[in-house]
Design a protein around this motif. Structure first.
Motif, short mmCIF file in Angstrom:
data_model
loop_
_atom_site.label_atom_id
_atom_site.label_comp_id
_atom_site.label_asym_id
_atom_site.label_seq_id
_atom_site.Cartn_x
_atom_site.Cartn_y
_atom_site.Cartn_z
N GLU A 141 0.82 -1.21 0.00
CA GLU A 141 0.00 0.00 0.00
C GLU A 141 0.86 1.26 0.00
N VAL A 142 2.12 1.12 0.43
CA VAL A 142 3.03 2.26 0.46
C VAL A 142 4.41 1.82 -0.02
N VAL A 143 5.04 2.63 -0.89
CA VAL A 143 6.43 2.37 -1.29
C VAL A 143 7.24 3.64 -1.02
N VAL A 144 8.36 3.48 -0.32
CA VAL A 144 9.11 4.65 0.17
C VAL A 144 10.55 4.61 -0.35
N ARG A 145 11.02 5.72 -0.92
CA ARG A 145 12.46 5.90 -1.21
C ARG A 145 13.05 6.66 -0.04
N SER A 146 14.22 6.25 0.44
CA SER A 146 14.75 6.91 1.64
C SER A 146 16.14 7.50 1.47
N VAL B 29 6.24 7.48 -1.63
CA VAL B 29 6.85 8.51 -0.78
C VAL B 29 8.32 8.73 -1.13
N ILE B 30 8.68 10.00 -1.29
CA ILE B 30 10.09 10.37 -1.41
C ILE B 30 10.48 10.93 -0.05
N GLY B 31 11.25 10.16 0.69
CA GLY B 31 11.51 10.47 2.09
C GLY B 31 12.55 11.56 2.32
N ASN B 32 12.74 11.90 3.60
CA ASN B 32 13.62 13.00 3.99
C ASN B 32 15.09 12.76 3.64
N HIS C 179 23.52 6.42 2.44
CA HIS C 179 23.57 5.10 3.09
C HIS C 179 22.56 4.14 2.46
N PRO C 180 22.99 3.40 1.45
CA PRO C 180 22.06 2.45 0.81
C PRO C 180 21.77 1.19 1.64
N VAL C 181 22.37 1.04 2.81
CA VAL C 181 22.14 -0.15 3.64
C VAL C 181 20.85 0.01 4.47
N THR C 182 20.44 -1.06 5.13
CA THR C 182 19.19 -1.02 5.90
C THR C 182 19.17 0.14 6.91
N GLY C 183 20.30 0.37 7.57
CA GLY C 183 20.35 1.46 8.55
C GLY C 183 19.96 2.80 7.95
N GLY C 184 20.29 3.02 6.69
CA GLY C 184 19.96 4.27 6.02
C GLY C 184 18.47 4.46 5.85
N VAL C 185 17.75 3.35 5.80
CA VAL C 185 16.29 3.42 5.62
C VAL C 185 15.64 4.08 6.84
#
Ligand code: GDP
Ligand code: IMO
Ligand code: MG
Length: 424
Positions: free
Chosen positions: A28-33, A67-70, A242-248
């Motif tokens: 329902e939601v897709v987010v770029r972070s 969503v285009i995130g912060n 940070h393309p790793v999980t932590g960056g999300v």
């Protein structure tokens, strides 16, 4: 329902967008972070090819909040072009939301990206010249301009004036270039962008939080890949985020306990665009064949991608640094027709065996891959279930699982939405 992170586990272009597209059916939601329009995400549906740079790939499903995130850096000019392109293909962007906290790529960032690359000469990074590094530099230096600044002309003008003065001085006095930016012109240009983009602006941290609290299926679409991470990657041949999980977590504004699954996307081989050491790189006919069959040319810049064998040292590193719960292994079809395929199980430096991806670039450059050779396979692009796959493909998957210490949950056998095998 759950929240799932989908990240690149190599040097980018692993086919993240294809996995996002497949999983978006239920999301329902897709987010770029993180990242910006240095990313090039391709989705193939039937005969149609879609290329995204900033817009989340979930936009193809009407009703999915995108969503285009912060943590993303936004070039408004590029984003508006992309929105227009998407709309021209009959796709609605009504569900697109842009973080008020995201930083803006300014014209001087793009110029400085090019100038800096030129100045680096032989040791250039091979950036996409989209202004990504200089924009993240300003963010870290606390002089960046953010989306929310577009809503206050006075604030925007003051920030642009201050930045232009400094950037002009750097460009002219340090880099000796006869280039000058005009603050008023930029302010006018960005106010015009703001007028068009304003309907999309939101506090996206609230939207993402509420979606997860309501139990919605939320996907986080990674850009770039683990080895391009500014902390964990092959520094300085990396991107600036940070393309790793932590960056999300940071880039979407959520805490780690809100993430249920982390899927690392890998190719059945490795590619990289730009410069920097690449232990399993192939300079022979096999490398050329992989590039041609896999159509390994950059989505954003069109540059040929460097190709090499699957590297389990990298794979294991990505699993560890992003807490990957499964692997989506793409492009295994591309290796079809090779009599033998190889997997790098470790590196050798002199007489020392190395199992963990080294921090030092100089050390990495001296690493020789240690290979295990496996039987190849024929065409698998038409297959629809795991049971039908040749024994050699099953063995290849099993070795990757053993070496990376995590299960392969999806297998990519072609670029199309339906060329994907789920593995239980
Ligand atoms: P991303 O940046 O990670 O989203 O990946 P890109 O879109 O830059 O590059 C991946 C390329 O491989 C695209 O052209 C995809 O259409 C294509 N692709 C994705 N998965 C597969 C697969 O399993 N097999 C083949 N042959 N192509 C694939
Ligand atoms: P997706 O999301 C592959 C690479 C560039 C260069 C380095 C720094 O499509 O996987 P930058 O412009 O970010 O400062 O360039 O990072 N790079 C990528 N390589 N896929 C990407 O994105 C990339 N985005 C940046 O080629 O080596
Ligand atoms: Mg790409």
């Amino acid at each position: 329902m759950s929240s799932k992170v989908i990240i690149g586990a190599q040097w980018g272009d692993e086919g993240k967008a294809k996995i996002i597209d497949i999983m978006s059916e239920k999301a329902e939601v897709v987010v770029r972070s993180q990242g910006g329009n240095n990313a090039g995400h391709t989705v193939r549906v039937g005969g149609e090819t879609y290329k995204f740079h900033l817009i989340p790939s979930g936009i193809l499903y009407s009703g999915t909040l995108c969503v285009i995130g912060n943590g993303v850096v936004i070039d408004p000019e590029g984003l508006l072009e992309e929105i227009q392109g998407v709309q021209e293909k009959g796709i609605s962007t009504d569900n697109l939301k842009i973080s008020l906290r995201a930083h803006l790529v300014m014209p001087y960032h793009k110029e400085l990206d090019g100038i800096k690359e030129e100045q680096r000469g032989e040791s250039s990074i091979g950036t996409t010249k989209k202004g990504i590094g200089p924009c993240y530099m300003d963010k870290a230096e606390r002089s960046g301009i953010r989306v929310c600044d577009l809503l206050n002309e006075k604030v925007l003008r003051a920030k642009v004036q201050e930045n232009v003065q400094i950037k002009n001085a750097i460009i002219q006095q340090v880099y000796k270039k006869d280039i000058s930016f005009d603050a008023d012109e930029i302010v006018q240009m960005y106010l015009n962008y703001a007028k068009q983009l304003k309907p999309y602006f939101a506090d996206t941290t609230v939207l993402v939080y509420e979606a997860i609290q309501e139990g919605k299926e939320v996907l986080f679409e990674g850009a770039q890949g683990t080895l391009l991470d500014i902390d964990l990657g092959s520094y300085p041949y990396v991107t600036s985020s940070h393309p790793v999980t932590g960056g999300v977590c940071i880039g979407a504004g959520i805490g780690p306990t809100m993430i249920d699954e982390c899927i690392g996307v890998m190719k059945g081989y490795v590619t990289r665009v730009g410069k920097g050491p690449f232990p399993t790189e192939l300079f022979d006919e096999t490398g050329d064949k992989i590039r041609t069959v896999g159509q390994e040319f950059g989505t954003t810049t069109g540059r040929p991608r460097r190709c090499g064998w699957f590297d389990a040292v990298i794979g294991k590193f990505a699993v560890r640094t992003s807490s990957l719960t499964t692997i989506a292994l793409n492009k295994v079809d591309v290796l079809a027709g090779l009599d033998k395929v190889k997997i790098c199980t470790a590196y050798k430096r002199g007489k020392t065996l190395i199992h963990d991806f080294p921090a030092s670039l100089e050390e990495l450059a001296q690493c020789e891959p240690v290979y295990e050779t496996l039987d190849g396979w024929g065409d698998i692009s038409h297959m629809s279930c795991y049971e039908d796959l040749p024994k050699s493909v099953k063995h290849y998957i099993k070795r990757i699982e053993e070496l990376c210490n995590v299960k392969v949950s999806m297998l990519g056998i072609g670029p199309n939405r339906n060329q994907n095998i789920m593995i239980k």
